[in-house]
Design an enzyme around this catalytic site. Structure first.
Site, PDB file in Angstrom:
ATOM      1  CG  ASN A  17       2.817   8.308  12.032  1.00 43.48           C
ATOM      2  OD1 ASN A  17       3.221   9.417  11.706  1.00 43.48           O
ATOM      3  ND2 ASN A  17       2.132   7.524  11.210  1.00 43.48           N
ATOM      4  N   GLY A  41       7.283  -1.871  -1.854  1.00 45.90           N
ATOM      5  CA  GLY A  41       6.714  -0.535  -1.884  1.00 45.90           C
ATOM      6  C   GLY A  41       7.433   0.372  -2.855  1.00 45.90           C
ATOM      7  NE  ARG A  42      11.516   2.206   0.439  1.00 46.51           N
ATOM      8  CZ  ARG A  42      12.495   2.047   1.332  1.00 46.51           C
ATOM      9  NH1 ARG A  42      13.319   3.034   1.587  1.00 46.51           N
ATOM     10  NH2 ARG A  42      12.633   0.898   1.975  1.00 46.51           N
ATOM     11  CB  THR A  75      -0.086   7.358   1.114  1.00 43.61           C
ATOM     12  OG1 THR A  75      -0.976   6.623   1.942  1.00 43.61           O
ATOM     13  CG2 THR A  75      -0.476   8.819   1.097  1.00 43.61           C
ATOM     14  CD  GLN A 129      -3.121   0.115   4.122  1.00 45.85           C
ATOM     15  OE1 GLN A 129      -2.823   1.222   3.672  1.00 45.85           O
ATOM     16  NE2 GLN A 129      -2.276  -0.646   4.790  1.00 45.85           N
ATOM     17  CE1 TYR A 179      -0.906   7.637   9.690  1.00 44.64           C
ATOM     18  CE2 TYR A 179      -0.116   5.545   8.830  1.00 44.64           C
ATOM     19  CZ  TYR A 179      -0.064   6.927   8.859  1.00 44.64           C
ATOM     20  OH  TYR A 179       0.828   7.602   8.064  1.00 44.64           O
ATOM     21  NE  ARG A 217      14.177  -5.352   5.905  1.00 50.23           N
ATOM     22  CZ  ARG A 217      13.975  -6.673   5.937  1.00 50.23           C
ATOM     23  NH1 ARG A 217      14.658  -7.434   6.738  1.00 50.23           N
ATOM     24  NH2 ARG A 217      13.086  -7.228   5.137  1.00 50.23           N
ATOM     25  CB  ALA A 244       0.756  -1.176  10.156  1.00 52.06           C
ATOM     26  CG  ASN A 245       3.081   2.025   8.885  1.00 53.66           C
ATOM     27  OD1 ASN A 245       3.961   1.298   9.369  1.00 53.66           O
ATOM     28  ND2 ASN A 245       2.850   2.077   7.584  1.00 53.66           N
ATOM     29  CG  HIS A 280      -3.193   1.070   7.587  1.00 53.31           C
ATOM     30  ND1 HIS A 280      -2.112   0.612   8.313  1.00 53.31           N
ATOM     31  CD2 HIS A 280      -2.726   2.120   6.854  1.00 53.31           C
ATOM     32  CE1 HIS A 280      -1.042   1.362   8.040  1.00 53.31           C
ATOM     33  NE2 HIS A 280      -1.393   2.278   7.148  1.00 53.31           N
ATOM     34  N   PRO A 320       0.838  -1.207   0.000  1.00 57.69           N
ATOM     35  CG  PRO A 320       0.033  -1.025   2.185  1.00 57.69           C
ATOM     36  CD  PRO A 320       0.745  -1.965   1.258  1.00 57.69           C
ATOM     37  N   GLY A 367      11.867  -3.116   2.963  1.00 55.30           N
ATOM     38  CA  GLY A 367      13.290  -3.137   2.636  1.00 55.30           C
ATOM     39  C   GLY A 367      13.739  -4.344   1.846  1.00 55.30           C
TER      40      GLY A 367
HETATM   41  C1  FNR Z   1       4.251   3.877   2.280  1.00 59.91           C
HETATM   42  N1  FNR Z   1       3.812   2.891   3.182  1.00 59.91           N
HETATM   43  C2  FNR Z   1       2.460   2.760   3.449  1.00 59.91           C
HETATM   44  N2  FNR Z   1       2.022   1.768   4.264  1.00 59.91           N
HETATM   45  C3  FNR Z   1       0.697   1.563   4.464  1.00 59.91           C
HETATM   46  O1  FNR Z   1       0.320   0.627   5.181  1.00 59.91           O
HETATM   47  N3  FNR Z   1      -0.227   2.360   3.837  1.00 59.91           N
HETATM   48  C4  FNR Z   1       0.137   3.396   3.042  1.00 59.91           C
HETATM   49  O2  FNR Z   1      -0.722   4.096   2.478  1.00 59.91           O
HETATM   50  C5  FNR Z   1       1.522   3.636   2.859  1.00 59.91           C
HETATM   51  N4  FNR Z   1       1.978   4.680   2.100  1.00 59.91           N
HETATM   52  C6  FNR Z   1       3.305   4.781   1.738  1.00 59.91           C
HETATM   53  C7  FNR Z   1       3.709   5.744   0.812  1.00 59.91           C
HETATM   54  C8  FNR Z   1       5.012   5.782   0.371  1.00 59.91           C
HETATM   55  C9  FNR Z   1       5.402   6.771  -0.675  1.00 59.91           C
HETATM   56  C10 FNR Z   1       5.953   4.863   0.892  1.00 59.91           C
HETATM   57  C11 FNR Z   1       7.373   4.860   0.400  1.00 59.91           C
HETATM   58  C12 FNR Z   1       5.580   3.941   1.842  1.00 59.91           C
HETATM   59  C13 FNR Z   1       4.751   1.846   3.616  1.00 59.91           C
HETATM   60  C14 FNR Z   1       4.910   0.799   2.525  1.00 59.91           C
HETATM   61  O3  FNR Z   1       3.706   0.068   2.341  1.00 59.91           O
HETATM   62  C15 FNR Z   1       6.033  -0.214   2.863  1.00 59.91           C
HETATM   63  O4  FNR Z   1       5.735  -0.885   4.059  1.00 59.91           O
HETATM   64  C16 FNR Z   1       7.367   0.497   2.990  1.00 59.91           C
HETATM   65  O5  FNR Z   1       7.591   1.341   1.886  1.00 59.91           O
HETATM   66  C17 FNR Z   1       8.523  -0.497   3.074  1.00 59.91           C
HETATM   67  O6  FNR Z   1       8.599  -1.276   1.902  1.00 59.91           O
HETATM   68  P1  FNR Z   1       9.704  -0.981   0.768  1.00 59.91           P
HETATM   69  O7  FNR Z   1       9.447   0.372   0.213  1.00 59.91           O
HETATM   70  O8  FNR Z   1      11.049  -1.066   1.468  1.00 59.91           O
HETATM   71  O9  FNR Z   1       9.517  -2.081  -0.228  1.00 59.91           O
END
Ligand code: FNR
Length: 360
Positions: free
Chosen positions: A232, A319-320, A22, A95, A177, A264, A174-175, A172, A20, A298
């Site tokens: 956060n 993600g990235r 954003t 999500q 929220y 990580r 996680a993170n 969601h 996911p 990662g």
């Molecule tokens: C995210 N991540 C993220 N996670 C989530 O649960 N919902 C979201 O909307 C977002 N939005 C988001 C935007 C951007 C631009 C990034 C880079 C990351 C986290 C993402 O899903 C993922 O867990 C992390 O990016 C780590 O994975 P990668 O990038 O190392 O493959």
């Protein structure tokens, strides 16, 4: 990576998941951008796409220009996205998101200050409706009526996701929220049945799953967790105890999957730092979970293959790399070089950095 797998009732053609992400490109009314159809369809080579986080109500929103899934206009736009992904042979879940205290009242002036388990402001600053940084406000501690309303909002959002044709939903949690704020004791200081003991702090997540299960069968529902994540301003005094209990609880639901983010890269949305000494949560928690497990955070191709082969995940989310490589699955298959991503275009804007990354 290239063998099919079933996550509950959702059949994936390979084990590559688009995480996911954003992108803050929604148009008026927090309706998904018309370009989102192209963006997601370009990435349908993934076994599963998890949509960018999509708020379940106006107050659930935490950043400018993130899409919602509570209005008919939003739902109609999501339907077009889902149809575009399905037409390319892909699968996509929505999500479902509530940011809790990670918000600012300018983003929902009618509803006012953000809501959270407890009236504790996050440290630092966040983006308001003017796309400028503001100090976090002290949120309103949710009442039992607020929680009852929240559960209805989750159910209604799930109903919209179903009507849009999504293959399922990811909750969601996680993170840092809202649902994570209820889980972890840095942010949950409640003294009622939603706070204190681990059992109480897990209660809301269970009730949200129950609400969403009124719409989707449990084997089309996933849950995202981020143990040890500090993004956060999040923390818990006993992450192993808390998240083991969470997994024990989730074992009772026959979900499509549990999706865990490796700490990580907990701040991957904000920077590219890697914490090499972070615990490896797939090693700590995967064995306790009896269903299918997605690991994110990662990963490159070799690390993804390794975690699959070790049996520590059934699918790997990227993600990235998925931002800059619409055909990531094909590139992995061919061992082709990857496009670098441009962080400056992650959030906001239009085509550039969104739908214009080249395929092979
Ligand atoms: C995210 N991540 C993220 N996670 C989530 O649960 N919902 C979201 O909307 C977002 N939005 C988001 C935007 C951007 C631009 C990034 C880079 C990351 C986290 C993402 O899903 C993922 O867990 C992390 O990016 C780590 O994975 P990668 O990038 O190392 O493959």
């Amino acid at each position: 990576m290239f063998t099919p797998v079933k996550l509950g009732a959702i059949e994936l053609k390979n084990r590559l998941v688009m995480a996911p992400l954003t992108r803050m490109r929604a148009v008026d009314g927090d309706v998904p951008n018309p370009l989102a159809k192209t963006y997601y369809a370009q990435r349908a080579g993934a076994g599963l796409i998890i949509s960018e986080a999509t708020q379940i109500s106006p107050l659930a929103k935490g950043y400018p220009a993130t899409p919602g899934i509570y209005s008919p206009e939003q739902t109609a736009a999501w339907r077009e996205v889902v149809e575009a992904v399905h037409a390319k042979g892909g699968k996509i879940v929505a999500q479902l998101w509530h940011v809790g205290r990670i918000s600012h009242s300018s983003l929902h002036p009618e509803q006012g200050v953000p809501e959270a388990p407890s009236a504790i402001a996050a440290a630092g600053q966040t983006y308001g409706a003017d796309w400028k940084l503001h100090d976090y406000e002290t949120p309103k501690a949710m009442t039992l009526d607020d929680i009852a309303r929240l559960l209805k909002e989750f159910e209604a959002a799930a109903q919209n996701a179903k009507s849009a044709g999504f293959d399922g939903v990811e909750i969601h949690a996680a993170n840092g929220y809202l649902l994570d704020q209820f889980l972890q004791d840095k942010t949950n200081h409640r003294t009622d049945q939603y706070g204190g003991s681990v059992e109480n702090r897990l209660r809301l997540l269970g009730e949200v799953i129950d609400s969403v299960t009124k719409v989707f069968p449990s084997d089309r529902i996933g849950v995202r967790l981020s143990p040890y994540g500090s993004f956060n301003d999040m923390a818990d005094s006993d992450p192993v105890g808390l998240f083991n209990a969470a997994i024990q609880k989730l074992n009772g639901y026959q979900l499509a999957y549990v999706h865990m983010i490796e700490p990580r890269s907990t701040s991957a949305g904000g920077n590219d730092q890697v914490n090499e000494t972070a615990p490896i949560t797939s090693e700590i928690f995967r064995a306790a979970y009896q269903g299918q497990f997605i690991s994110a955070g990662g990963y490159d191709q070799a690390m993804g293959e390794a975690v699959l082969e070790a049996g520590l995940a059934d699918a790997v989310a990227y993600g990235r790399l998925y931002i800059s490589n619409p055909d990531l699955a094909e590139r992995f298959k061919q061992g082709a070089p990857l496009n670098a991503y441009d962080r400056a275009t992650f959030y906001g804007g239009a085509e550039v950095g969104y739908t214009d990354y080249p395929t092979l």
